[in-house]
Design an enzyme around this catalytic site. Sequence first.
Site, PDB file in Angstrom:
ATOM      1  N   ARG A  90      -2.417  -1.418   8.490  1.00  8.25           N
ATOM      2  CA  ARG A  90      -1.306  -2.119   9.163  1.00  8.25           C
ATOM      3  C   ARG A  90      -0.920  -1.422  10.452  1.00  8.25           C
ATOM      4  O   ARG A  90       0.191  -1.584  10.945  1.00  8.25           O
ATOM      5  CB  ARG A  90      -0.101  -2.203   8.247  1.00  8.25           C
ATOM      6  CG  ARG A  90       0.364  -0.860   7.759  1.00  8.25           C
ATOM      7  CD  ARG A  90       1.737  -0.964   7.210  1.00  8.25           C
ATOM      8  NE  ARG A  90       2.032   0.177   6.367  1.00  8.25           N
ATOM      9  CZ  ARG A  90       3.207   0.401   5.856  1.00  8.25           C
ATOM     10  NH1 ARG A  90       4.181  -0.442   6.078  1.00  8.25           N
ATOM     11  NH2 ARG A  90       3.415   1.445   5.100  1.00  8.25           N
ATOM     12  N   GLY A 123      -0.392  -6.355   6.483  1.00 15.46           N
ATOM     13  CA  GLY A 123      -0.552  -5.710   7.788  1.00 15.46           C
ATOM     14  C   GLY A 123       0.754  -5.465   8.525  1.00 15.46           C
ATOM     15  O   GLY A 123       0.748  -5.002   9.668  1.00 15.46           O
ATOM     16  N   ASP A 245      -4.349  11.033   2.249  1.00 17.73           N
ATOM     17  CA  ASP A 245      -4.435  10.161   3.425  1.00 17.73           C
ATOM     18  C   ASP A 245      -3.151  10.215   4.246  1.00 17.73           C
ATOM     19  O   ASP A 245      -3.113   9.672   5.357  1.00 17.73           O
ATOM     20  CB  ASP A 245      -4.741   8.711   3.012  1.00 17.73           C
ATOM     21  CG  ASP A 245      -3.779   8.204   1.957  1.00 17.73           C
ATOM     22  OD1 ASP A 245      -3.734   8.799   0.864  1.00 17.73           O
ATOM     23  OD2 ASP A 245      -3.061   7.230   2.218  1.00 17.73           O
ATOM     24  N   ASP A 255       3.375   9.885   8.259  1.00 11.93           N
ATOM     25  CA  ASP A 255       3.501   8.736   7.361  1.00 11.93           C
ATOM     26  C   ASP A 255       4.778   8.781   6.535  1.00 11.93           C
ATOM     27  O   ASP A 255       4.786   9.142   5.374  1.00 11.93           O
ATOM     28  CB  ASP A 255       2.274   8.632   6.435  1.00 11.93           C
ATOM     29  CG  ASP A 255       1.452   7.418   6.802  1.00 11.93           C
ATOM     30  OD1 ASP A 255       1.890   6.641   7.654  1.00 11.93           O
ATOM     31  OD2 ASP A 255       0.365   7.237   6.225  1.00 11.93           O
TER      32      ASP A 255
HETATM   33  P1  AMP Z   1       0.807   4.175   2.760  1.00  5.65           P
HETATM   34  O1  AMP Z   1       1.407   4.048   1.402  1.00  5.65           O
HETATM   35  O2  AMP Z   1       1.667   3.567   3.837  1.00  5.65           O
HETATM   36  O3  AMP Z   1       0.413   5.569   3.087  1.00  5.65           O
HETATM   37  O4  AMP Z   1      -0.529   3.283   2.779  1.00  5.65           O
HETATM   38  C1  AMP Z   1      -1.603   3.443   1.888  1.00  5.65           C
HETATM   39  C2  AMP Z   1      -2.725   2.501   2.281  1.00  5.65           C
HETATM   40  O5  AMP Z   1      -2.295   1.149   2.192  1.00  5.65           O
HETATM   41  C3  AMP Z   1      -3.232   2.699   3.704  1.00  5.65           C
HETATM   42  O6  AMP Z   1      -4.623   2.405   3.724  1.00  5.65           O
HETATM   43  C4  AMP Z   1      -2.446   1.651   4.469  1.00  5.65           C
HETATM   44  O7  AMP Z   1      -3.074   1.249   5.655  1.00  5.65           O
HETATM   45  C5  AMP Z   1      -2.375   0.518   3.461  1.00  5.65           C
HETATM   46  N1  AMP Z   1      -1.174  -0.315   3.626  1.00  5.65           N
HETATM   47  C6  AMP Z   1       0.100   0.022   3.368  1.00  5.65           C
HETATM   48  N2  AMP Z   1       0.939  -1.002   3.608  1.00  5.65           N
HETATM   49  C7  AMP Z   1       0.165  -2.034   4.040  1.00  5.65           C
HETATM   50  C8  AMP Z   1       0.426  -3.365   4.451  1.00  5.65           C
HETATM   51  N3  AMP Z   1       1.662  -3.885   4.465  1.00  5.65           N
HETATM   52  N4  AMP Z   1      -0.628  -4.110   4.814  1.00  5.65           N
HETATM   53  C9  AMP Z   1      -1.868  -3.626   4.807  1.00  5.65           C
HETATM   54  N5  AMP Z   1      -2.182  -2.398   4.425  1.00  5.65           N
HETATM   55  C10 AMP Z   1      -1.191  -1.587   4.041  1.00  5.65           C
HETATM   56 MG    MG Z   2      -0.411   6.296   4.625  1.00 10.64          MG
END
Ligand code: AMP
Ligand code: MG
Length: 475
Positions: A90, A123, A245, A255
Site C-alpha cells: 500500500r 492498498g 519486515d 512502520d
Molecule cells: P504492516 O502490518 O503495515 O506492516 O503490513 C504488513 C504487510 O501487509 C505488508 O506487506 C503491507 O504492504 C501489507 N499491507 C498492510 N495493509 C495493507 C493494505 N491496506 N493493503 C494492501 N497491503 C497492505
Molecule cells: Mg509493515
Amino acid sequence: MSANAPAFDQRYVRELPGTYEHVRPTPLANPHWVCWNAQLARELNVPFDADAEALRALSGNGLFAGSEPVAEKYAGHQFGVWNPDLGDGRGLLLGEWADANGKAWEFHLKGAGKTPFSRFGDGRAVLRSSIREMLASEALHALGIPTTRALALVGSDEPVRREQIETAAMLTRVTPSHIRFGHFEWFAYSNQPEQVAALVEHCLVHHFPNSRSAAEFFTEVVERTARLIAHWMAYGFCHGVMNTDNMSILGETFDFGPYAFLDATIPDFICNHTDAQGRYAFHQQPGIAFWNLQCLAQALSSQVSSDDLKAALNRYADTYNDHFLKLMGERLGLATVQENDQQLISDWMHLLASERRDFHHSFRALADRAPDDWAQLDDDAIDRPAFQRWRSALAERRQNETDQGIPLAQARNPISVLRTHLAQAVIDDVKKGSVASLEEYLLALQSPFERREDWQRWSETPPIDYQAAPLSCSS
Ligand code: AMP
Ligand code: MG
C-alpha cells in the site's frame, strides 16, 4: 514545483533491479491537505510548498519530474512466523530528493493504492493511522530517537473499510532508505545471493560510510538496532509490531501501527490488541530486536562468515546496556555513567513500575526541581521511605555534576508528550473538519522541552477511567 526545479533521482531503482515492481499510484479522489510539515520541508529544502501541484503529486494524481514509482519486494517474520508474501502492498517509493547538503532522502507515498504485493488488502491507509504516524515520527525525532519522518498528509472522503468505515489518506514518508531486514530475508530465502550482495553493496555505498565489508555492515546494523531499542526503552515507546519486515536496516523507528508511549509505567504493557501473547509487549522489545537480528544474520550467511555473524551479534547486549544507561542517566541529570548508576536506574524503574506512576511526569518532576526541593515530591509516592532513600542517593550522585545536572535533566525530559488519548482527541477534531489542534500538537511535539502556557493541554495525563480504543495492526 516550478518546471525547471531539480528532478527526483532513482538510485534504488537504478542499482537494485529485480527487487521491485513498477506501479502507478491509484489517485485519491478529491484530495485535500490535512497537514504539511513545514519544519521538515525547510530541513530538506524541498522544491515545492503545500501548493496545488504538490497536492496532486502527494495524492497519487500526478508525478514529480523524474519520479518513477516502485513497490519494493520483501518478506519477513510476522509474530515469529515466516511469511514470504510481503512487499509494499500500500505504499510506493516515489524517488529520492537531495537536500542542500547533498544528502538523499527517499519519498514514499503510503496509501498509494494496490500493488502486486497487496494480497487481500485495498492498498489504502486511513486518516486515523496516518495522523498517528505523523505525530509519532515527529515526536520521536524531537526526542533524538532515530525515525522515519512524515512530510505531508493528504485526506479525502474516499471510504475505506477497517474495523469500521474510515476515510482514505496518503502520507509522505521520508527517510534515507526504506530497506528492511525483510528485504535480505526474501532474497536469501528465494536463493538469490547476488541480490543479497547487491543490497549490501547499496547500503555500504549510500548508508554505511563507516563500514567497508558485509561483516562490518552487519556489525553496524546490530549496533544501530541496539541503540534504537535502548532509546525506545528509555523514553517509554512501545512499537507494537516488531515483525522483521518492519525493521529498518538503518536502525530507525519504522512502520508505525498500533504504537503507544507508556502513560503509567507498566513494563509488560501491550499496545497492540491483536498481540494476545504479548510477544511485542514493552519489556520484550530488547529481546525481540535481538531475535530479529538473528533472522537477518541468517539471511546474510552467504555474505558473512558465521564467526563474523556471531561476533557481530555479540555486540548487541553491551551496546544496548551502555546506551540505555547513558540515556537514562542523562534523564536523571547525569552526564557520565558511573559504577553504581545501573543500580540507581533500576531502583527508579522499580519504583515507577510498582506504583504505576506516570512514566514521563515522574522524570520531568525531578528535572523541574533542584535536588534540594525533591522532598516536595514525597507525597506522590506510595512507599515514601523507598522514594526518600532513592532521591537521597540520586541527590548525592548529582553533587558531582556541573550545575547539579539540572540543565541536562531539563533538556532530556519532555514536557509535551505523545499520548494515545491526546492523539485520539486530535484525530476526532480533524474528522470534524478542524486541523487546528493537530497543527498545535505537532508543534508542541516538535519542541517537547519548551514550556508554554498555551501548550499545557499537551502534557496532560489520561483521565483515570480513560479506555483507549483498541489499536490493531491497521492502526
Ligand atoms: P504492516 O502490518 O503495515 O506492516 O503490513 C504488513 C504487510 O501487509 C505488508 O506487506 C503491507 O504492504 C501489507 N499491507 C498492510 N495493509 C495493507 C493494505 N491496506 N493493503 C494492501 N497491503 C497492505
Ligand atoms: Mg509493515
